[in-house]
Design a protein around this motif. Structure first.
Motif, mmCIF file in Angstrom:
data_model
loop_
_atom_site.group_PDB
_atom_site.id
_atom_site.type_symbol
_atom_site.label_atom_id
_atom_site.label_comp_id
_atom_site.label_asym_id
_atom_site.label_seq_id
_atom_site.Cartn_x
_atom_site.Cartn_y
_atom_site.Cartn_z
ATOM 1 N N HIS A 54 0.676 -1.104 -0.114
ATOM 2 C CA HIS A 54 0.090 -0.160 -0.073
ATOM 3 C C HIS A 54 0.875 1.290 -0.005
ATOM 4 C CE1 HIS A 54 -2.464 3.223 2.133
ATOM 5 N NE2 HIS A 54 -3.476 2.696 1.131
ATOM 6 N N HIS A 55 1.948 1.293 0.923
ATOM 7 C CA HIS A 55 2.846 2.523 0.930
ATOM 8 C C HIS A 55 3.651 2.710 -0.492
ATOM 9 C CE1 HIS A 55 5.809 5.142 2.457
ATOM 10 N NE2 HIS A 55 6.928 4.276 2.281
ATOM 11 N N HIS A 56 3.815 1.678 -1.014
ATOM 12 C CA HIS A 56 4.569 1.968 -2.521
ATOM 13 C C HIS A 56 3.658 2.401 -3.465
ATOM 14 C CE1 HIS A 56 7.752 -1.333 -1.297
ATOM 15 N NE2 HIS A 56 8.131 -0.064 -0.790
ATOM 16 N N ARG A 57 2.224 2.381 -3.358
ATOM 17 C CA ARG A 57 1.180 2.825 -4.139
ATOM 18 C C ARG A 57 1.043 4.401 -4.101
ATOM 19 N NH1 ARG A 57 0.342 -2.647 -4.474
ATOM 20 N NH2 ARG A 57 -0.405 -3.477 -6.356
ATOM 21 N N GLN A 58 1.463 4.870 -2.931
ATOM 22 C CA GLN A 58 1.226 6.374 -2.628
ATOM 23 C C GLN A 58 1.986 7.270 -3.075
ATOM 24 O OE1 GLN A 58 -1.716 6.646 -0.618
ATOM 25 N NE2 GLN A 58 -1.713 4.441 -1.179
ATOM 26 N N PRO A 59 1.778 8.425 -3.482
ATOM 27 C CA PRO A 59 2.636 9.548 -4.106
ATOM 28 C C PRO A 59 3.540 10.073 -3.136
ATOM 29 C CG PRO A 59 0.583 10.497 -3.799
ATOM 30 C CD PRO A 59 0.372 8.798 -3.768
ATOM 31 N N SER A 60 4.994 10.436 -3.258
ATOM 32 C CA SER A 60 5.587 11.022 -2.161
ATOM 33 C C SER A 60 5.605 12.311 -2.576
ATOM 34 C CB SER A 60 7.102 10.506 -2.336
ATOM 35 O OG SER A 60 8.020 11.350 -1.546
ATOM 36 N N LEU A 61 5.120 13.335 -1.634
ATOM 37 C CA LEU A 61 4.746 14.593 -2.007
ATOM 38 C C LEU A 61 5.494 15.728 -1.064
ATOM 39 C CD1 LEU A 61 0.652 14.059 -2.462
ATOM 40 C CD2 LEU A 61 2.439 14.393 -4.132
ATOM 41 N N PRO A 62 5.768 16.966 -1.643
ATOM 42 C CA PRO A 62 6.458 18.059 -0.745
ATOM 43 C C PRO A 62 5.791 18.345 0.379
ATOM 44 C CG PRO A 62 6.481 18.489 -3.158
ATOM 45 C CD PRO A 62 5.674 17.436 -2.932
ATOM 46 N N ILE A 63 6.376 18.652 1.588
ATOM 47 C CA ILE A 63 5.610 19.091 2.738
ATOM 48 C C ILE A 63 5.754 20.842 2.971
ATOM 49 C CG2 ILE A 63 5.850 19.141 5.427
ATOM 50 C CD1 ILE A 63 6.784 16.066 5.054
ATOM 51 N N ILE A 64 4.915 21.416 3.459
ATOM 52 C CA ILE A 64 4.656 22.651 3.454
ATOM 53 C C ILE A 64 4.135 22.914 5.060
ATOM 54 C CG2 ILE A 64 3.606 24.792 2.633
ATOM 55 C CD1 ILE A 64 2.921 23.099 -0.088
ATOM 56 N N ARG A 72 0.834 19.065 2.808
ATOM 57 C CA ARG A 72 1.458 18.512 1.746
ATOM 58 C C ARG A 72 0.429 18.967 0.492
ATOM 59 N NH1 ARG A 72 0.314 12.120 0.640
ATOM 60 N NH2 ARG A 72 -1.823 12.313 0.348
ATOM 61 N N HIS A 73 1.380 18.941 -0.542
ATOM 62 C CA HIS A 73 0.677 18.961 -1.927
ATOM 63 C C HIS A 73 -0.251 17.912 -2.225
ATOM 64 C CE1 HIS A 73 0.128 19.565 -6.178
ATOM 65 N NE2 HIS A 73 0.408 20.876 -5.929
ATOM 66 N N ALA A 74 -1.477 18.420 -3.088
ATOM 67 C CA ALA A 74 -2.613 17.443 -3.222
ATOM 68 C C ALA A 74 -2.185 16.285 -4.102
ATOM 69 C CB ALA A 74 -3.832 18.349 -3.788
ATOM 70 N N GLY A 75 -1.121 16.789 -5.053
ATOM 71 C CA GLY A 75 -0.618 15.578 -5.693
ATOM 72 C C GLY A 75 -1.160 15.413 -7.174
ATOM 73 N N SER A 76 -2.209 16.302 -7.294
ATOM 74 C CA SER A 76 -3.264 16.203 -8.613
ATOM 75 C C SER A 76 -2.761 17.236 -9.304
ATOM 76 C CB SER A 76 -4.634 16.163 -8.186
ATOM 77 O OG SER A 76 -5.404 16.255 -9.389
ATOM 78 N N PRO A 77 -2.479 17.029 -10.718
ATOM 79 C CA PRO A 77 -2.304 18.003 -11.711
ATOM 80 C C PRO A 77 -3.313 19.105 -11.777
ATOM 81 C CG PRO A 77 -1.685 15.747 -12.636
ATOM 82 C CD PRO A 77 -2.489 15.716 -11.357
ATOM 83 N N THR A 78 -4.690 18.763 -11.557
ATOM 84 C CA THR A 78 -5.741 19.711 -11.730
ATOM 85 C C THR A 78 -6.058 20.389 -10.439
ATOM 86 O OG1 THR A 78 -7.102 18.045 -11.123
ATOM 87 C CG2 THR A 78 -6.767 18.405 -13.521
ATOM 88 N N ASP A 79 -5.354 19.785 -9.223
ATOM 89 C CA ASP A 79 -5.840 20.603 -7.951
ATOM 90 C C ASP A 79 -4.521 21.234 -7.510
ATOM 91 O OD1 ASP A 79 -6.784 20.966 -5.458
ATOM 92 O OD2 ASP A 79 -7.182 19.231 -4.830
ATOM 93 N N LYS A 80 -4.827 22.603 -7.315
ATOM 94 C CA LYS A 80 -3.632 23.332 -6.915
ATOM 95 C C LYS A 80 -3.473 23.595 -5.459
ATOM 96 C CE LYS A 80 -2.722 23.711 -11.343
ATOM 97 N NZ LYS A 80 -1.992 22.612 -11.939
#
Length: 358
Positions: A54-64, A72-80
């Motif tokens: 399950h962990h390997h299928r999750q995106p690694s995203l920047p922390i803010i 964290r960033h939403a990770g979606s190209p359409t969601d800013k």
């Protein structure tokens, strides 16, 4: 939906099919909810094999983060927008929680000089004194350094050679027996700091890497030894290490605060680096336009192999691609909230830390 007898369509499916082919694709929060539905689902999603798959299928995203919490960033190209993963207890004080390290979906946080490990997905936390995963055993370990007052002062004022070597310690999470190891090589640039909010170590090839001066300090997590790695010296000392899809990368910020150059380590053993691409902020067609009179050193983090986040100035986070094309501004519900881009990453995991058991 259940029929008149209360049986659902999932009851007709084999347990392995439900767990390994359906639940493993759900977001972490949905998996945790499913654990309360069926005993077999709880046991099936609690195995090490399921947690890692399950962990390997999750995106690694920047922390803010800002004074109200960690995002964290939403990770979606359409969601800013960004998603809050941890809310600070008291947003009205100046005691902001600082993220010092991130590994496998777990965070090391500091508040009021207290350090603790937290899983923001499961809302669990463990207090610690002062982080990497040993691939040979699967253990999570903490590395920290202890300076004497004299050494701390000398390093702080930039003395060339501290008069006494600091002590380094390794502690396995769940254990109360730290091991002392020694940093034996004296460097004019000082020593790597494990509590590194601005420049945290990058995990690569079972080693931790810090950009220090004109070299890279490397800690072998298996042998528990330090060494130095070379890098392009023409980049100067204003560089940041990045994890670029499993490869070690360097981001160099030019003195004009306009250009960001990215170099990638092409051969780890030979320590050969290659130029990858340049982001020119002055050429970026952003909306609203960027104020290039602001000489704020930009910070960069990778969303994936094609997209980036760039903090061009305080509270202005840009979403762009590696060609420098503007994709949008990263926003939050509160337009007055001031954010800063950390150099940590969060990849969700539903692992339970040892001290939570029992």
């Amino acid at each position: 939906m259940p029929d008149s007898s209360g049986v659902t369509v999932f009851d007709d499916l084999p347990k392995w099919l439900v767990v390994d082919e359906i639940l493993v694709w759900l977001p972490a929060k949905d998996v945790l909810r499913c654990r309360a539905v069926h005993k077999s689902w709880r046991s099936g999603t609690s195995t090490n094999a399921f947690i890692l798959n399950h962990h390997h299928r999750q995106p690694s995203l920047p922390i803010i983060q800002n004074i109200e919490g960690i995002y964290r960033h939403a990770g979606s190209p359409t969601d800013k927008k960004i998603q809050r993963v941890l809310r600070h207890v008291d947003p009205f004080t100046n005691e902001m929680t600082v993220c010092h390290a991130a590994c496998d979906g777990l965070l090391i946080l500091e508040k009021q000089s207290n350090f603790y490990i937290c899983n923001p997905t499961t809302r669990n936390a463990v207090d610690v004194v002062g982080f990497y995963r040993l691939h040979t055993s699967g253990e999570h370990r903490v590395l920290w350094v202890s300076y004497s007052k004299e050494v701390s002062y000398l390093v702080l004022i930039g003395a060339a050679v501290p008069t006494k070597l600091p002590d380094y310690f390794v502690l396995t999470v769940g254990s109360d027996q730290p091991r002392c190891i020694q940093w034996l090589t004296v460097s004019k640039h000082g020593y790597p700091a494990t509590q590194s909010f601005n420049s945290p170590p990058v995990h690569n090839c079972a080693r931790l890497h810090w950009a220090i001066g004109l070299n890279i300090t490397v800690f072998d997590t298996v042998a528990e030894t330090f060494r130095q790695m070379s890098r392009p010296t023409q980049l100067g000392d204003k560089v940041t290490l990045l994890d670029m899809g499993g490869s070690l990368a360097l981001c160099c910020t030019m003195i004009d605060c306009v250009n960001l150059d990215v170099w990638v380590l092409q051969d780890y053993d030979a320590e050969t680096w290659g130029f990858q691409y340049r982001i020119n902020l002055s050429a970026m067609e952003a909306l609203p336009p960027l104020d290039m009179s602001i000489k704020h050193p930009p910070r960069m983090a990778l969303i994936n192999e094609r997209e980036l986040l760039i903090e061009q100035c305080v509270s202005r986070l840009l979403h762009c691609d590696i060609a420098g094309a503007f994709l949008g501004n990263v926003s939050n519900e509160d337009p007055l909230s001031r954010f800063m881009l950390t150099m940590h990453r969060l990849q969700e995991i539903i692992i339970s830390l040892p001290l939570f058991e029992g």
